[in-house]
Each structure stands twice: as structure tokens, then as C-alpha cells.
Scaffold this active site. Sequence first.
Site, PDB file in Angstrom:
ATOM      1  NE  ARG A 223      -4.302  -1.354   0.161  1.00  0.00           N
ATOM      2  CZ  ARG A 223      -4.530  -2.344  -0.704  1.00  0.00           C
ATOM      3  NH1 ARG A 223      -3.659  -2.609  -1.663  1.00  0.00           N
ATOM      4  NH2 ARG A 223      -5.642  -3.066  -0.637  1.00  0.00           N
ATOM      5  CG  HIS A 271      -3.952  -0.588  -6.832  1.00  0.00           C
ATOM      6  ND1 HIS A 271      -4.231   0.000  -5.628  1.00  0.00           N
ATOM      7  CD2 HIS A 271      -4.059  -1.921  -6.610  1.00  0.00           C
ATOM      8  CE1 HIS A 271      -4.515  -0.926  -4.718  1.00  0.00           C
ATOM      9  NE2 HIS A 271      -4.416  -2.122  -5.309  1.00  0.00           N
TER      10      HIS A 271
END
Length: 308
Positions: A223, A271
Site C-alpha cells: 500500500r 495499482h
Amino acid sequence: MKILVQSTGLDIVPGIIAELRKHQPGWEYFAWPSDEPCDYVVGWKPPAELFAKQPKLKAVINYGAGVDAILAMGAVPPHLPIVRLEDAGMARQMAEYAIYGVIHHQRHLQIYLEQQRAKHWQQHEDRGNVRQPTVGVLGLGEMGGAVARKLATFGYPVRGWSRSRHQVEGMTTFAGMAELPAFLAGCDVLVSMLPLTELTRGLINAVTLAQLPRGAFLVNAGRGGHLVDADVVAALDSGQLGGALLDVFHEEPLPQDHPYWSHPKVIVTPHIAATTPIKDACAQIVDKIAAMERGEFVSGIVDPKIGY
Ligand code: NDP
Ligand code: OXD
């Protein structure tokens, strides 16, 4: 059995319902928003409003591996278990992504890309005798474990770091904050596959980056919140970091004015390190719900106190 399916952004809900129905045609499926009282919700960042309208829910199935977003929203009533996806076809993708980063660094591909743009022919490595860098994997769960095992099969020296101690044959393992500096000191490539929790937020900062060997390469697919971006940019500029392959960011989409976009040593991906494959995910979801209905143990139940 009644299943409520919810998602954000891209409208993937009809596809998820169609896939779940293939596995369990006897269950009933509803797309959020719906007032139909359901037994389970399958969702990604379900809003508080959903739970206010769903008094009968038995569990929430997180349509993804990471649970930082759903926990941060604080919308799930405390009595409801949150069950996350485990691997579900993502671990192989993660391993491929990490291996790309390792090879990009090991084989000087950034330099060769720049040379190609300048139509410049120059060899920088002793062909056929390229040392395999030691790769350190932060997090040895579904993703990190798969990354570490795959790299080891290619002959890379691998070390791993986790919260609890893991014994893995052929791998040097480290556990807890006390062993982090010793772990980092041996990582030519650092791959982060951690969940975002109170303990892992900002873990990759000026202090920890300085503990890496000079010129180390960073791969972050955990993350964005694991990185202190200003410290990463400073380490890239000083040469402490040799480069970075980054898939996740504090803010997504990555803001237009963010320095990562144009940094010559950074590769940005949006992502996509591991996307949730609908078929594997739905097969796993149906299995987990069926097991819960039979009163059996299901893996992947999140502990909100530790955050993953
Ligand atoms: P898991 O829960 O299976 O594994 C988490 C690992 O991190 C475990 O080994 C755990 O240690 C370790 N860990 C957690 N907290 C700490 C800590 N404080 N110190 C040291 N180690 C710690 O998660 P997954 O492998 O399934 O997923 C990891 C993350 O990958 C997700 O949370 C998500 O953020 C990210 N992800 C990113 C995707 C992308 O496309 N970029 C796609 C999918 C996931 P222990 O083994 O001791 O419990
Ligand atoms: C996930 C992700 O957590 O896509 O599954 O990042």
C-alpha cells in the site's frame, strides 16, 4: 440464501453476480443499493448506509486481499466478521510483478531504456555472469510468501520479514521490529507485500531506507501508506536507492503533480500488480460462505485489532 453484491467505481457487480450464480444457482443475488434483507454482503468498501439497511447480515466478504480501506471506513458493525480473499489468483500475479522489478534492477534495464532513446549502444554488465541480487520480502503472507518462493526457484537468495516468526527452508527469515535493521542490511532489492496497519504505516522512511545497502531497489505493491514519499524521493536523489517500481500510492490515482510521475528512477504502475480475477474470487467466495453456513472454520477472517 441471499447475497448482496456491492462495489465502487467500475461496474463489476453484474459480472460478479453472474459468476457467483454459476457456482450456486440456488442462491439469490441482489445488487446494492437494495433493501432486500440479505445473509452476506460481498463488497469493496461497503458504505455505512448499507449496514444500516441490512440487519440480518452474518458476514462481510471483502472483494480483495487488503482490508485497510474497509477497516478505515469503520462502517462494518463490530459483531460482523470480515472475511478477505486469500490469493484467489493474485499471488501468481504478485510474484510476476516482483520478478519484473528484480530483473529490471539486476539487468540495468532502466539504463538500457534511456540508451535506446538516445540510440546509444553500451554494455554495462559482464554478460552471462550477472550476480543475482538478494531479495528481501516484507510480509510473508499469501502474496509475500508466493513472491519469496517463486524468486527462490529462480535461484535468487531470498530473505523474509514478518510479524510472527516463519521457518522457510532455504530462506533467511526475520521477525518483528527488533530484527528489521538486520533484515534490511542484506536486501539488494526490497519488495513490500505488507498490509497497511498502524504498525506498517510509514515503515519505509529515511531511517529504514538508510539501513539498506547503497543503491538498493524498492518494489512496493503493498500500500502507498507504507512509504514516506519525501524520504523515498530523497533516497532516490542521493543514490541511496537505485530505483523503484511502485504500484500503490497514498492517493490513487496518483496526483498529476506528484514527483514519482517524472522521476527518472521510478516506474509507476496504476495499482495493477495483482488484480482480482473474477472466476477465482467468486469460486473462493462461494466456498467460504458455504463453509460458514455449515458452521465450519473459514480462513481469512480479519482481526480488526491488528488490522489484517
Ligand atoms: P496476508 O495477511 O496473507 O500477509 C500479511 C503478511 O504481512 C504476513 O506475513 C504478516 O506477518 C506480515 N505483517 C503484517 N503486519 C506486520 C508487521 N507489523 N510487521 C511485520 N510483518 C507484518 O496478506 P496478503 O499477502 O494477502 O496481502 C498483503 C497486502 O498486499 C494486502 O494487504 C494489500 O495491501 C496488498 N495487495 C496489493 C495488491 C496490488 O495489486 N497492489 C493486490 C492484492 C493485495 P505474519 O505472517 O506474522 O502474520
Ligand atoms: C487488494 C488490492 O487488496 O487490489 O486486493 O489491492
